[in-house]
Enzyme design. Structure first.
Site, PDB file in Angstrom:
ATOM      1  CG  ASP A   1     -10.629  12.865 -16.129  1.00  0.00           C
ATOM      2  OD1 ASP A   1     -10.149  11.946 -16.999  1.00  0.00           O
ATOM      3  OD2 ASP A   1     -11.590  12.099 -15.344  1.00  0.00           O
TER       4      ASP A   1
ATOM      5  CE1 TYR B   1     -18.661   7.688 -15.152  1.00  0.00           C
ATOM      6  CE2 TYR B   1     -17.394   7.902 -13.150  1.00  0.00           C
ATOM      7  CZ  TYR B   1     -18.356   7.122 -13.930  1.00  0.00           C
ATOM      8  OH  TYR B   1     -18.726   5.895 -13.505  1.00  0.00           O
TER       9      TYR B   1
ATOM     10  CE  LYS C   1     -13.955   4.138 -18.175  1.00  0.00           C
ATOM     11  NZ  LYS C   1     -13.839   4.777 -16.997  1.00  0.00           N
TER      12      LYS C   1
ATOM     13  NE  ARG D   1      -2.842   0.434   3.464  1.00  0.00           N
ATOM     14  CZ  ARG D   1      -2.388   0.800   4.309  1.00  0.00           C
ATOM     15  NH1 ARG D   1      -1.902   2.353   4.422  1.00  0.00           N
ATOM     16  NH2 ARG D   1      -2.324   0.433   5.592  1.00  0.00           N
TER      17      ARG D   1
HETATM   18  C1  4LM Z   1     -17.919   5.951 -18.462  1.00  0.00           C
HETATM   19  N1  4LM Z   1     -16.220   6.710 -16.964  1.00  0.00           N
HETATM   20  O1  4LM Z   1     -18.063   7.150 -18.809  1.00  0.00           O
HETATM   21  P1  4LM Z   1     -13.075   4.352 -12.947  1.00  0.00           P
HETATM   22  N2  4LM Z   1     -12.885   9.950 -15.228  1.00  0.00           N
HETATM   23  C2  4LM Z   1     -13.650   9.881 -16.511  1.00  0.00           C
HETATM   24  C3  4LM Z   1     -14.556   8.664 -16.985  1.00  0.00           C
HETATM   25  O2  4LM Z   1     -15.011   8.485 -17.897  1.00  0.00           O
HETATM   26  C4  4LM Z   1     -14.478   7.851 -15.739  1.00  0.00           C
HETATM   27  C5  4LM Z   1     -13.924   7.875 -14.531  1.00  0.00           C
HETATM   28  C6  4LM Z   1     -13.022   9.175 -14.290  1.00  0.00           C
HETATM   29  C7  4LM Z   1     -17.296   5.627 -17.231  1.00  0.00           C
HETATM   30  C8  4LM Z   1     -17.367   4.600 -16.409  1.00  0.00           C
HETATM   31  C9  4LM Z   1     -18.637   3.401 -16.375  1.00  0.00           C
HETATM   32  C10 4LM Z   1     -13.645  10.919 -17.566  1.00  0.00           C
HETATM   33  C11 4LM Z   1     -15.368   6.464 -15.985  1.00  0.00           C
HETATM   34  C12 4LM Z   1     -13.809   6.970 -13.283  1.00  0.00           C
HETATM   35  O3  4LM Z   1     -14.574   3.852 -13.567  1.00  0.00           O
HETATM   36  O4  4LM Z   1     -13.387   4.945 -11.601  1.00  0.00           O
HETATM   37  O5  4LM Z   1     -11.985   3.801 -13.334  1.00  0.00           O
HETATM   38  O6  4LM Z   1     -13.239   5.891 -13.756  1.00  0.00           O
HETATM   39  O7  4LM Z   1     -18.500   4.956 -18.978  1.00  0.00           O
END
Ligand code: 4LM
Length: 415
Positions: free
Chosen positions: A186, A114, A211, A61
């Site tokens: 982001d 998001y 992603k 960790r």
């Molecule tokens: C989606 N997105 O859009 P984790 N920042 C951005 C994102 O698109 C996402 C995250 C952070 C989607 C998830 C279901 C621009 C997530 C959050 O899912 O925690 O790895 O990322 O489809």
């Protein structure tokens, strides 16, 4: 210690960045250190490591060689000093923001982000006495007016999830720095190959590594890069004590995924352009009322967007959104007609993924917040995958055709 990578192209850093020197067994691929803890030679050594007086690992960790290699590689790709890995993209967003905030602080965030980032800021931060103003950051006057004396952080996505609106990173970073606030960008939709926000003044760059960076739909993970002292703070306060750290196995998978990021992004972007051309054809048929893709937006902002596409991005990416003319019912019917394209949230995978933001990724926003951010009930978001572009288009075409036939039959039956 890793070898210096100064002068390497991003394609090379994606493969060799953060590489350890010669493996004792000559392994080509860095071993996976799947261990929770590290054995000390003596109590003296353990104490020295805890006191920060001797380099070396203690407990996963607090640091792990496989995870560190990934942190180094993403920092090099983003052109930032250091990186930190988190269990998920939301772990990275939360750990980054919370490292710099305390009760009574204020944040300026873009209104289209998001859904879970919105929920974190709007619901959880509020409970801890941090206020967030959501603004349309493509409107610099509106953004400027949102700053207060206690604004500590500015957060934006560009292109924005889900409708790809672009924000001028350099202009917002000037505003943030004028108010002595840090800018967090982001960069999930772009990856460092298509956009490096640090070059335009961002202080911290976060990613959902779930992603494109991993790219194979088998990991949830997050990353953040920035100045060394900021990353140290994130690592040794919010990440360490809240425990949102990345597992070594996930880091190993992402290191593997990153090796093909440059070739994957090229194919994603080529496929997206082919799909955009097909969807532009659909528009005259009246089924799509508006197409969202950097460079093709059709309003007064489009020339500014084209400038941003030229200045801060290397390509438009591979996420496309569109409004169905007949709203919610048409959007959901279209999605239910698709066969090869998967009906799933997430993006950046080999598989093309399609989803309905209003009822899925952006359902945490209130209907009012969605309306303010321009996220309608007829909006559909498509992450264009790595299949052959013709097959993606064939699936879309058959879905649009059957939707049209269904509409015609309904019209006939009601005549
Ligand atoms: C989606 N997105 O859009 P984790 N920042 C951005 C994102 O698109 C996402 C995250 C952070 C989607 C998830 C279901 C621009 C997530 C959050 O899912 O925690 O790895 O990322 O489809």
């Amino acid at each position: 210690m890793h070898k210096p990578t100064a002068g390497w192209h991003a394609d090379t850093i994606a493969i060799h960045g953060g590489e350890a020197p010669q493996d004792p067994h000559g392994a080509l691929v860095a071993p996976l250190y799947q261990t929770s803890t590290f054995v000390f030679d003596s109590t003296h050594q353990g104490g020295q490591r805890f006191a920060g007086e001797e380099a070396g690992y203690i407990y996963s960790r607090l640091g792990n060689p496989t995870v560190n290699q990934l942190e180094q590689r993403i920092a090099e790709l983003e052109g930032m000093q250091a990186g930190a890995a988190a269990a998920t993209g939301m772990g990275a967003v939360a750990a980054t923001m919370m490292a710099f905030l305390q009760q009574g602080d204020h944040v300026v965030a873009s209104d289209a982000i998001y859904g879970c980032s919105f929920a974190l800021f709007d619901h959880l931060f509020r409970r801890f006495g941090v206020e967030v103003s959501f603004v349309d950051m493509s409107d610099l006057e509106q953004t400027k007016a949102a700053f207060r004396d206690n604004t500590q952080l500015v957060f934006l996505e560009t292109p924005a999830n889900p409708h790809l609106k672009l924000v001028d990173i350099a202009a917002v970073s000037k505003l943030a720095h004028h108010h002595k606030a840090r800018l967090v960008v982001d960069n999930t939709f772009m990856t460092p190959l298509l956009q490096r926000p640090g070059e335009f003044g961002a202080d911290l760059v976060v990613h959902s590594a779930t992603k494109y960076l991993n790219g194979h739909g088998d990991v949830v993970a997050g990353l953040v890069t920035g100045r060394s002292e900021d990353i140290e703070l994130i690592k040794f306060t919010t990440l360490k004590d809240m425990g949102a750290t990345m597992s070594p196995h996930d880091a190993w998978l992402i290191l593997r995924g990153l090796k093909t990021l440059p070739v994957r992004m090229q194919r994603h972007c080529e496929n997206a352009l082919a799909v955009v051309a097909f969807l532009q054809e659909m528009q005259p048929a009246g089924m799509i009322s508006r197409l969202y893709f950097p460079g093709v937006n059709q309003d007064e902002q489009s020339s500014h967007e084209s400038d941003l596409l030229q200045t801060q991005m290397k390509a438009a990416g591979a996420v496309i959104a569109f409004d169905m003319s007949d709203g919610f019912r048409a959007a959901t019917r279209l999605l239910d007609q698709l066969s090869m394209i998967k009906l799933a949230v997430s993006l950046g995978d080999a598989e093309s993924l399609i989803q309905h933001p209003a009822s899925m990724t952006h359902s945490p926003l209130t209907p009012e917040a969605r309306a303010a951010a321009g996220i309608g009930d007829g909006l559909v978001r498509l992450s264009v995958g790595l299949e052959h572009a013709d097959d993606i288009i064939t699936d879309l075409r058959q879905a649009f055709t059957s939707l049209k036939k269904g509409a015609e039959n309904t019209a006939l039956n009601t005549d």
